[in-house]
Motif scaffolding. Structure first.
Motif, PDB file in Angstrom:
ATOM      1  N   SER A 145       0.860  -1.181   0.000  1.00 46.02           N
ATOM      2  CA  SER A 145       0.000   0.000   0.000  1.00 46.02           C
ATOM      3  C   SER A 145       0.894   1.227   0.000  1.00 46.02           C
ATOM      4  O   SER A 145       1.995   1.219   0.551  1.00 46.02           O
ATOM      5  CB  SER A 145      -0.931   0.030   1.211  1.00 46.02           C
ATOM      6  N   ILE A 146       0.403   2.284  -0.630  1.00 47.47           N
ATOM      7  CA  ILE A 146       1.115   3.552  -0.647  1.00 47.47           C
ATOM      8  C   ILE A 146       0.123   4.647  -0.306  1.00 47.47           C
ATOM      9  O   ILE A 146      -1.011   4.629  -0.770  1.00 47.47           O
ATOM     10  CB  ILE A 146       1.827   3.804  -1.995  1.00 47.47           C
ATOM     11  N   LYS A 147       0.568   5.566   0.541  1.00 46.26           N
ATOM     12  CA  LYS A 147      -0.296   6.665   0.976  1.00 46.26           C
ATOM     13  C   LYS A 147       0.518   7.950   0.974  1.00 46.26           C
ATOM     14  O   LYS A 147       1.630   7.979   1.500  1.00 46.26           O
ATOM     15  CB  LYS A 147      -0.838   6.387   2.372  1.00 46.26           C
ATOM     16  N   THR A 148      -0.018   8.989   0.352  1.00 48.14           N
ATOM     17  CA  THR A 148       0.607  10.312   0.395  1.00 48.14           C
ATOM     18  C   THR A 148      -0.281  11.224   1.234  1.00 48.14           C
ATOM     19  O   THR A 148      -1.385  10.845   1.618  1.00 48.14           O
ATOM     20  CB  THR A 148       0.783  10.913  -1.010  1.00 48.14           C
ATOM     21  N   ASN A 149       0.193  12.462   1.475  1.00 53.38           N
ATOM     22  CA  ASN A 149      -0.588  13.350   2.328  1.00 53.38           C
ATOM     23  C   ASN A 149      -1.977  13.636   1.761  1.00 53.38           C
ATOM     24  O   ASN A 149      -2.898  13.870   2.506  1.00 53.38           O
ATOM     25  CB  ASN A 149       0.100  14.674   2.645  1.00 53.38           C
ATOM     26  N   LYS A 150      -2.159  13.614   0.467  1.00 59.43           N
ATOM     27  CA  LYS A 150      -3.452  13.952  -0.124  1.00 59.43           C
ATOM     28  C   LYS A 150      -4.280  12.729  -0.506  1.00 59.43           C
ATOM     29  O   LYS A 150      -5.493  12.790  -0.558  1.00 59.43           O
ATOM     30  CB  LYS A 150      -3.251  14.798  -1.382  1.00 59.43           C
ATOM     31  N   ILE A 151      -3.640  11.632  -0.813  1.00 60.07           N
ATOM     32  CA  ILE A 151      -4.328  10.459  -1.358  1.00 60.07           C
ATOM     33  C   ILE A 151      -4.445   9.392  -0.280  1.00 60.07           C
ATOM     34  O   ILE A 151      -3.496   9.127   0.455  1.00 60.07           O
ATOM     35  CB  ILE A 151      -3.552   9.902  -2.572  1.00 60.07           C
ATOM     36  N   SER A 152      -5.599   8.740  -0.186  1.00 56.29           N
ATOM     37  CA  SER A 152      -5.753   7.651   0.781  1.00 56.29           C
ATOM     38  C   SER A 152      -4.972   6.427   0.305  1.00 56.29           C
ATOM     39  O   SER A 152      -4.435   6.403  -0.797  1.00 56.29           O
ATOM     40  CB  SER A 152      -7.232   7.312   0.956  1.00 56.29           C
ATOM     41  N   ASN A 153      -4.937   5.406   1.132  1.00 57.70           N
ATOM     42  CA  ASN A 153      -4.182   4.190   0.808  1.00 57.70           C
ATOM     43  C   ASN A 153      -4.626   3.600  -0.523  1.00 57.70           C
ATOM     44  O   ASN A 153      -5.816   3.417  -0.754  1.00 57.70           O
ATOM     45  CB  ASN A 153      -4.390   3.132   1.890  1.00 57.70           C
ATOM     46  N   LYS A 154      -3.660   3.289  -1.356  1.00 60.96           N
ATOM     47  CA  LYS A 154      -3.902   2.518  -2.567  1.00 60.96           C
ATOM     48  C   LYS A 154      -3.191   1.194  -2.366  1.00 60.96           C
ATOM     49  O   LYS A 154      -2.018   1.167  -2.013  1.00 60.96           O
ATOM     50  CB  LYS A 154      -3.356   3.237  -3.798  1.00 60.96           C
ATOM     51  N   ILE A 155      -3.917   0.101  -2.589  1.00 66.76           N
ATOM     52  CA  ILE A 155      -3.364  -1.234  -2.338  1.00 66.76           C
ATOM     53  C   ILE A 155      -3.202  -1.971  -3.655  1.00 66.76           C
ATOM     54  O   ILE A 155      -4.109  -1.966  -4.487  1.00 66.76           O
ATOM     55  CB  ILE A 155      -4.288  -2.038  -1.399  1.00 66.76           C
ATOM     56  N   TYR A 156      -2.032  -2.592  -3.830  1.00 66.37           N
ATOM     57  CA  TYR A 156      -1.720  -3.343  -5.035  1.00 66.37           C
ATOM     58  C   TYR A 156      -1.108  -4.687  -4.664  1.00 66.37           C
ATOM     59  O   TYR A 156      -0.554  -4.850  -3.583  1.00 66.37           O
ATOM     60  CB  TYR A 156      -0.690  -2.604  -5.898  1.00 66.37           C
ATOM     61  N   THR A 157      -1.158  -5.622  -5.596  1.00 62.01           N
ATOM     62  CA  THR A 157      -0.333  -6.822  -5.540  1.00 62.01           C
ATOM     63  C   THR A 157       0.874  -6.506  -6.409  1.00 62.01           C
ATOM     64  O   THR A 157       0.724  -5.947  -7.493  1.00 62.01           O
ATOM     65  CB  THR A 157      -1.101  -8.038  -6.091  1.00 62.01           C
ATOM     66  N   ILE A 158       2.066  -6.821  -5.954  1.00 64.57           N
ATOM     67  CA  ILE A 158       3.281  -6.416  -6.677  1.00 64.57           C
ATOM     68  C   ILE A 158       3.270  -6.892  -8.126  1.00 64.57           C
ATOM     69  O   ILE A 158       3.692  -6.164  -9.024  1.00 64.57           O
ATOM     70  CB  ILE A 158       4.550  -6.899  -5.948  1.00 64.57           C
ATOM     71  N   SER A 159       2.761  -8.080  -8.382  1.00 64.11           N
ATOM     72  CA  SER A 159       2.760  -8.603  -9.752  1.00 64.11           C
ATOM     73  C   SER A 159       1.873  -7.781 -10.688  1.00 64.11           C
ATOM     74  O   SER A 159       2.057  -7.816 -11.895  1.00 64.11           O
ATOM     75  CB  SER A 159       2.312 -10.066  -9.760  1.00 64.11           C
ATOM     76  N   GLU A 160       0.913  -7.009 -10.162  1.00 62.77           N
ATOM     77  CA  GLU A 160       0.038  -6.178 -10.999  1.00 62.77           C
ATOM     78  C   GLU A 160       0.679  -4.865 -11.415  1.00 62.77           C
ATOM     79  O   GLU A 160       0.174  -4.205 -12.318  1.00 62.77           O
ATOM     80  CB  GLU A 160      -1.246  -5.762 -10.262  1.00 62.77           C
ATOM     81  N   LEU A 161       1.735  -4.455 -10.746  1.00 63.53           N
ATOM     82  CA  LEU A 161       2.336  -3.154 -11.005  1.00 63.53           C
ATOM     83  C   LEU A 161       2.999  -3.137 -12.378  1.00 63.53           C
ATOM     84  O   LEU A 161       3.765  -4.036 -12.716  1.00 63.53           O
ATOM     85  CB  LEU A 161       3.374  -2.810  -9.938  1.00 63.53           C
ATOM     86  N   GLU A 162       2.711  -2.100 -13.125  1.00 62.76           N
ATOM     87  CA  GLU A 162       3.336  -1.943 -14.428  1.00 62.76           C
ATOM     88  C   GLU A 162       4.690  -1.273 -14.234  1.00 62.76           C
ATOM     89  O   GLU A 162       4.771  -0.159 -13.698  1.00 62.76           O
ATOM     90  CB  GLU A 162       2.455  -1.084 -15.336  1.00 62.76           C
ATOM     91  N   ASP A 163       5.752  -1.946 -14.626  1.00 64.99           N
ATOM     92  CA  ASP A 163       7.124  -1.459 -14.485  1.00 64.99           C
ATOM     93  C   ASP A 163       7.464  -1.137 -13.025  1.00 64.99           C
ATOM     94  O   ASP A 163       8.237  -0.224 -12.753  1.00 64.99           O
ATOM     95  CB  ASP A 163       7.352  -0.250 -15.391  1.00 64.99           C
TER      96      ASP A 163
END
Length: 170
Positions: free
Chosen positions: A105-123
């Motif tokens: 998961s990645i969270k920035t000050n403005k954006i809520s948590n985004k959750i991914y499976t590593i294999s789905e990430l493009e590049d």
């Protein structure tokens, strides 16, 4: 006043010493990137315990601060790459957890948590964004193993990764 100064000044110096040991900075002409962990940009999962996403979101966070030093916007990417040096050093190529079961998961000050499976990430890109002039962003990244994986809790399997912040060239 003397006793108060005697307590405050050493506390200040001790705090700054440990804070400096923990923070690892990587600077370029346009971006200052500070990793707020002892391990710097490294992520390691060695004690595998498959958990739900809600539990994974409460796991240890790897925090980063990115600051734009320019008076113009800068495009950047945050990527999660395999730590090939650590994998080679530990001779653990055969004990790596499949990227199909690692959640991030990645969270920035403005954006809520985004959750991914590593294999789905493009590049291997977790976040692609633009930072306004002189803006500062705090980012937190969490990594865990999906509950529905077939990896038993306490397995000797593990994961070594590197968080990389890259400036996009225009």
């Amino acid at each position: 006043i003397f006793i108060l100064l005697l307590a405050v000044i050493p506390t200040y110096y001790i705090y700054n010493k440990f804070q400096g040991d923990r923070d690892v900075s990587v600077n370029s002409t346009s971006l200052d990137v500070t990793y707020h962990e002892n391990t710097g940009d490294k992520i390691t999962l060695t004690k595998i315990t498959p958990v739900t996403d809600s539990v994974g979101l409460s796991s240890k966070a790897y925090t980063i601060t990115i600051k734009n030093n320019l008076t113009e916007p800068v495009d950047y990417k945050v990527r999660l790459l395999d730590d090939l040096d650590k994998i080679s050093e530990d001779l653990c190529k055969d004990n790596l957890v499949s990227k199909d079961v690692i959640r991030v998961s990645i969270k920035t000050n403005k954006i809520s948590n985004k959750i991914y499976t590593i294999s789905e990430l493009e590049d291997n890109v977790l976040l692609e964004d633009t930072m306004d002039a002189l803006e500062k962003k705090n980012i937190s990244i969490r990594v865990w193993v999906r509950q529905d994986s077939n990896i038993p809790s306490g397995s000797k399997m593990h994961y070594h990764g590197i968080i990389k912040v890259e400036e996009e060239n225009k």
